[in-house]
Design a protein around this motif. Structure first.
Motif, short mmCIF file in Angstrom:
data_model
loop_
_atom_site.label_atom_id
_atom_site.label_comp_id
_atom_site.label_asym_id
_atom_site.label_seq_id
_atom_site.Cartn_x
_atom_site.Cartn_y
_atom_site.Cartn_z
N ALA A 190 11.80 -37.30 13.78
CA ALA A 190 10.92 -36.13 13.68
C ALA A 190 11.10 -35.41 12.34
CB ALA A 190 11.20 -35.18 14.85
N LEU A 191 12.35 -35.30 11.88
CA LEU A 191 12.62 -34.64 10.60
C LEU A 191 11.99 -35.40 9.43
CD1 LEU A 191 16.35 -33.66 11.19
CD2 LEU A 191 14.51 -32.05 10.69
N ILE A 192 12.18 -36.72 9.42
CA ILE A 192 11.65 -37.52 8.31
C ILE A 192 10.13 -37.53 8.35
CG2 ILE A 192 11.56 -39.85 7.36
CD1 ILE A 192 14.11 -38.32 6.77
N LYS A 193 9.56 -37.58 9.56
CA LYS A 193 8.10 -37.58 9.67
C LYS A 193 7.53 -36.25 9.16
CE LYS A 193 4.39 -38.37 13.00
NZ LYS A 193 4.05 -38.66 14.42
N HIS A 194 8.25 -35.17 9.41
CA HIS A 194 7.78 -33.84 9.01
C HIS A 194 7.88 -33.64 7.49
CE1 HIS A 194 6.91 -29.55 9.70
NE2 HIS A 194 7.79 -29.32 8.73
N PHE A 195 9.02 -34.05 6.90
CA PHE A 195 9.24 -33.78 5.48
C PHE A 195 8.90 -34.95 4.57
CE2 PHE A 195 11.98 -30.63 7.52
CZ PHE A 195 11.62 -29.48 6.83
N GLY A 196 8.87 -36.17 5.10
CA GLY A 196 8.49 -37.32 4.28
C GLY A 196 9.65 -38.06 3.68
N SER A 197 10.77 -37.40 3.38
CA SER A 197 11.94 -38.07 2.82
C SER A 197 13.14 -37.16 2.95
CB SER A 197 11.71 -38.42 1.34
OG SER A 197 11.73 -37.25 0.54
N VAL A 198 14.32 -37.73 2.77
CA VAL A 198 15.56 -36.95 2.82
C VAL A 198 15.62 -35.98 1.64
CG1 VAL A 198 18.08 -37.10 2.78
CG2 VAL A 198 16.76 -38.77 4.07
N ARG A 199 15.10 -36.38 0.49
CA ARG A 199 15.14 -35.52 -0.70
C ARG A 199 14.37 -34.22 -0.44
NH1 ARG A 199 11.88 -34.93 -5.09
NH2 ARG A 199 10.60 -36.70 -4.49
N ARG A 200 13.18 -34.34 0.17
CA ARG A 200 12.40 -33.15 0.46
C ARG A 200 13.06 -32.31 1.57
NH1 ARG A 200 8.12 -37.11 0.36
NH2 ARG A 200 7.11 -37.10 -1.68
N LEU A 201 13.68 -33.00 2.52
CA LEU A 201 14.40 -32.27 3.57
C LEU A 201 15.56 -31.49 2.98
CD1 LEU A 201 15.05 -31.59 6.51
CD2 LEU A 201 16.20 -33.81 6.70
N ARG A 202 16.25 -32.08 2.02
CA ARG A 202 17.39 -31.41 1.39
C ARG A 202 16.94 -30.13 0.66
NH1 ARG A 202 19.54 -35.59 -1.27
NH2 ARG A 202 21.29 -35.93 0.16
N ALA A 203 15.71 -30.16 0.11
CA ALA A 203 15.21 -29.01 -0.63
C ALA A 203 14.62 -27.94 0.28
CB ALA A 203 14.14 -29.47 -1.63
N ALA A 204 14.49 -28.22 1.58
CA ALA A 204 13.86 -27.28 2.50
C ALA A 204 14.82 -26.16 2.88
CB ALA A 204 13.39 -28.00 3.76
N THR A 205 14.26 -25.01 3.25
CA THR A 205 15.06 -23.89 3.74
C THR A 205 15.35 -24.08 5.23
OG1 THR A 205 13.12 -22.58 4.34
CG2 THR A 205 13.92 -22.38 2.07
N ILE A 206 16.27 -23.24 5.73
CA ILE A 206 16.63 -23.33 7.15
C ILE A 206 15.42 -22.99 8.01
CG2 ILE A 206 18.03 -22.24 8.95
CD1 ILE A 206 20.28 -22.01 6.91
N GLU A 207 14.60 -22.02 7.59
CA GLU A 207 13.41 -21.66 8.35
C GLU A 207 12.41 -22.81 8.39
OE1 GLU A 207 15.71 -18.29 7.52
OE2 GLU A 207 14.88 -19.75 6.11
N GLN A 208 12.28 -23.52 7.26
CA GLN A 208 11.36 -24.67 7.23
C GLN A 208 11.87 -25.80 8.14
OE1 GLN A 208 11.37 -25.24 2.98
NE2 GLN A 208 9.35 -24.26 2.74
N ILE A 209 13.16 -25.99 8.16
CA ILE A 209 13.72 -27.04 9.03
C ILE A 209 13.49 -26.69 10.49
CG2 ILE A 209 15.84 -28.22 9.72
CD1 ILE A 209 16.89 -27.83 6.89
N GLN A 210 13.55 -25.38 10.81
CA GLN A 210 13.34 -24.95 12.20
C GLN A 210 11.92 -25.21 12.69
OE1 GLN A 210 15.57 -20.88 11.68
NE2 GLN A 210 15.23 -21.21 13.86
#
Length: 699
Positions: free
Chosen positions: A615-635
């Motif tokens: 679900a995380l990878i589908k939402h952000f597209g890659s680990v690099r973009r997930l790493r750059a996301a804020t805690i609120e965006q991850i939520q």
């Protein structure tokens, strides 16, 4: 050899009611399971004068050391419990049919949005319609190829379907009209599902109605001068009739029945089953068994019925089951079949007409199967016996090594060091007793030390099993390699392929010692294996090694190898054992390496499973973009709370690269895109682009 009178129950102790009984040997292993209408009468038959017992029954009661029983309410319950315990304990003296092959079925996955027609083997799955079994997979494919013209149901795999869905282009079958192409929206899910149901109806034998409908449509198209449509319908009718001709009508009344025939002699029995659906033979299968107990034809039929229908329900159990002899008593078996089907089942012997004639055909097939099995087994048994005798002579053993264990070490340049143990009994593979190990006593590449560790751990477990069963009172508490006694061999359920078993009558993991240990290697590996056995105080197991270079057989303490002739059956058997150990070890090593390379930073987040990773990878597209996301965006990702989001952010921050890579020729900063998978690494290894022969040798 035990005296049956030593464990005979006292008079009046056995109840006079239906039940199931178990005989156990001195090590508490269940060796025989049986059922009875009256436990008292049945068990009394086992405790009479040994001279009056059948030789096989005599062997069973003298091997046993105790008997126990469980009382049930009805004979049907006894039948069900007997089947469950035979499956659970695998007792050595019970009749166990060996399927001579894995039969293919034509399966339609009605549990999917777009049902798929395919060939399936193995265990049946819920929600899938099965037709068969067939003798050959090509017979299924020929039938399906003819029917796809009329019923263009999806046959592609999930990967091909998704790729076509993504590109908007169907596969070849979609272009030539043998698939309705639901992947690109040519047909709605509802219409495709209805098409799959029509396919199932035709395969189930309801062919007449559909053929008449097509012929009527063909006539109407001709009357309306739509000659191209009429020609297509004519070809469809021809394809259906050709598919029907592949299964000749054997019973004119559209009967659904299974016919079971038994051919037997003093030692073995063969069973043949014909599956008739809609009056046509839809499948055939056969089993063979050793007659390890005194047993009648009716009892053989009963065991065959248990194995055939023990896991089946509904229409998989036909209305009629025709047999050569009825179980005694027949009523519980017939009631059990009725419960499995959910409707009345007729269990009987055919007396006249087409059904008796077809039963004679099934009986001839059973006779031929028994003759063929005996011919093959005689040839195989002679060859295997000669091979074992040659090994015993070459290694100066007291007797032929009926159980051989072979060990091999595998690694990739010192990483992911693992070992395998394969077992051959009477010259045949025993795959359910294969084991695999992770080398944990040290790091790096040292095959000799690895072999010593594996042999030590395996046979320490053997000594522990002996002590547990009371066969040997050992004092081995301190492991040679520093591993606590009884500790996990692999850290993952001991690496046992067949799954764990307990000691309540079930086969244990390392309870049986081999007569011969074979190691893949030369003098150093053999010396290490022998030293490990000596340190454990085991001196009754022979050791040898087979070196790959010249196929030399090394034995402990000898300066020169034993050279077996190249044409020797003994050498061929040792090579098979060694090659199987090598294959099994490399398979495990490659799987571990692939798992390690697929691991990524998200794997380090505690409590984060595969579903939420996806679900995380589908939402952000890659680990690099997930790493750059804020805690609120991850939520924002479903299923991710604030605490989990904080844990993910911390884990990704720790795994962030220290500095960007720079192209030294141009000064350009290289953006290293991380893969869009949950377990991807941040880049390919250096060796990934090299030829296979430069990546390091797998041993």
């Amino acid at each position: 050899m035990a005296d049956p009178s030593s464990y005979r129950p006292r008079p009046g102790e056995i109840p006079d009611s239906p039940g199931v009984y178990r005989f156990r040997d001195e090590h508490r292993r269940v060796i025989y399971v049986g059922k009875a209408k009256s436990l008292r009468q049945r068990l009394a038959n086992y405790f009479q004068d040994l001279a009056n017992l059948h030789p096989r029954t005599r062997s069973m009661v003298t091997t046993a050391a105790s008997v126990e029983w469980t009382v049930v309410s009805t004979e049907v319950e006894a039948l069900q419990l007997e089947y469950s315990w035979i499956k659970e304990y695998d007792p050595r003296f019970n009749v166990k049919y060996r399927d001579d092959k894995s039969y293919p079925y034509l399966a339609v996955t009605m549990n999917e949005e777009f049902p798929r027609v395919q060939v399936m083997r193995g265990h049946k799955k819920k929600g899938v319609r099965y037709f068969g079994p067939y003798a050959h997979a090509w017979a299924i494919r020929d039938t399906v190829d003819l029917l796809l013209r009329v019923f263009p149901v999806r046959t592609c795999s999930a990967g091909v379907f998704k790729n076509a869905e993504r590109t908007g282009r169907p596969c070849l079958l979609g272009y030539i009209g043998k698939c309705s192409a639901p992947c690109v929206g040519r047909i709605s899910p509802e219409d495709h599902y209805e098409l799959a149901e029509e396919f199932c109806d035709f395969m189930a034998g309801r062919t007449g109605t559909y053929l008449r409908r097509l012929e009527k449509q063909m006539a109407e198209a001709s009357d309306e001068m739509e000659y191209e449509r009429a020609a297509r319908l004519r070809d469809d009718v021809g394809a259906l009739k050709k598919a029907m001709e592949k299964n000749a009508v054997v019973l004119a009344d559209a009967t659904d029945a299974d016919l079971i025939a038994v051919a037997e002699d003093e030692l073995e029995a063969a069973v043949q089953i014909f599956h008739v659906r809609g009056g046509r033979v839809r499948g055939q299968r056969g089993w063979v068994t050793d007659k390890v107990e005194e047993i009648t034809t009716g009892a053989l039929v009963e065991h065959a019925l248990q194995q055939l229908y023990g896991e089946e329900t509904g229409d998989s159990v036909p209305k009629e089951v025709l047999v050569p002899a009825l179980p005694d008593p027949v009523e519980p078996v017939q009631e059990w079949l009725t419960v499995r089907r959910g409707a009345n089942v007729s269990l009987r012997i055919p007396q006249r007409g087409d059904k008796k004639a077809l039963m004679e055909t099934v009986q001839r097939n059973a006779q031929q199967a028994l003759v063929l099995h005996k011919t093959k087994r005689a040839s195989d048994l002679t060859t295997r016996s000669r091979a074992l005798e040659e090994i015993a002579d070459a290694l100066d053993l007291d007797s032929a090594p009926l159980r051989i264990e072979c060990y091999d070490i595998s690694h990739l340049q010192g990483d992911d060091v693992v070992a395998s143990m394969v077992v051959f009994e009477d010259g045949l593979q025993r795959k359910n007793e294969y084991r695999r190990f992770q080398i944990k006593g040290f790091a790096g590449q040292d095959d000799v030390r690895s072999m010593h560790e594996v042999i030590t751990r395996r046979f320490r477990r053997y000594l522990a099993e002996k002590e547990k069963s009371g066969e040997w009172a050992g004092t081995e508490d301190t492991p040679v390699d520093g591993t606590p006694a009884g500790a996990s061999l692999t850290g993952e359920d001991d690496g046992v392929i067949g799954g764990p078993k307990d000691d309540d009558g079930r086969p244990r993991k390392f309870a049986y010692p081999p007569q011969l240990v074979v190691v893949d290697g030369g003098r150093p590996q053999v010396a290490a294996a022998r030293r490990a056995l000596d340190e454990l105080g085991i001196d009754d197991i022979a050791v040898c090694g087979l070196a790959k270079r010249l196929e030399e057989v090394w034995v402990p303490g000898e300066e020169d190898p034993v050279v077996l002739p190249r044409s020797s059956e003994g050498l061929y058997l040792l090579q098979r054992v060694r090659d199987e150990a090598h294959r099994f070890a490399i398979t495990y090593q490659r799987a571990k390496r692939a798992k390690r390379l697929r691991s990524g930073p998200l794997d380090e987040v505690p409590g984060l499973g595969e579903t939420r990773k996806q679900a995380l990878i589908k939402h952000f597209g890659s680990v690099r973009r997930l790493r750059a996301a804020t805690i609120e965006q991850i939520q924002e990702v479903p299923g991710i709370g604030r605490k989990t989001a904080e844990t993910i952010a911390v884990a990704l921050a720790r795994s962030a690269p220290a500095a960007p890579a720079v192209n030294t020729a141009t000064g350009e900063i290289i953006e290293e895109e991380e893969p869009d998978t949950t377990g991807g690494s941040s880049g390919e290894s250096v060796s990934a682009g090299l030829p296979d022969d430069r990546r390091g040798q797998e041993t």
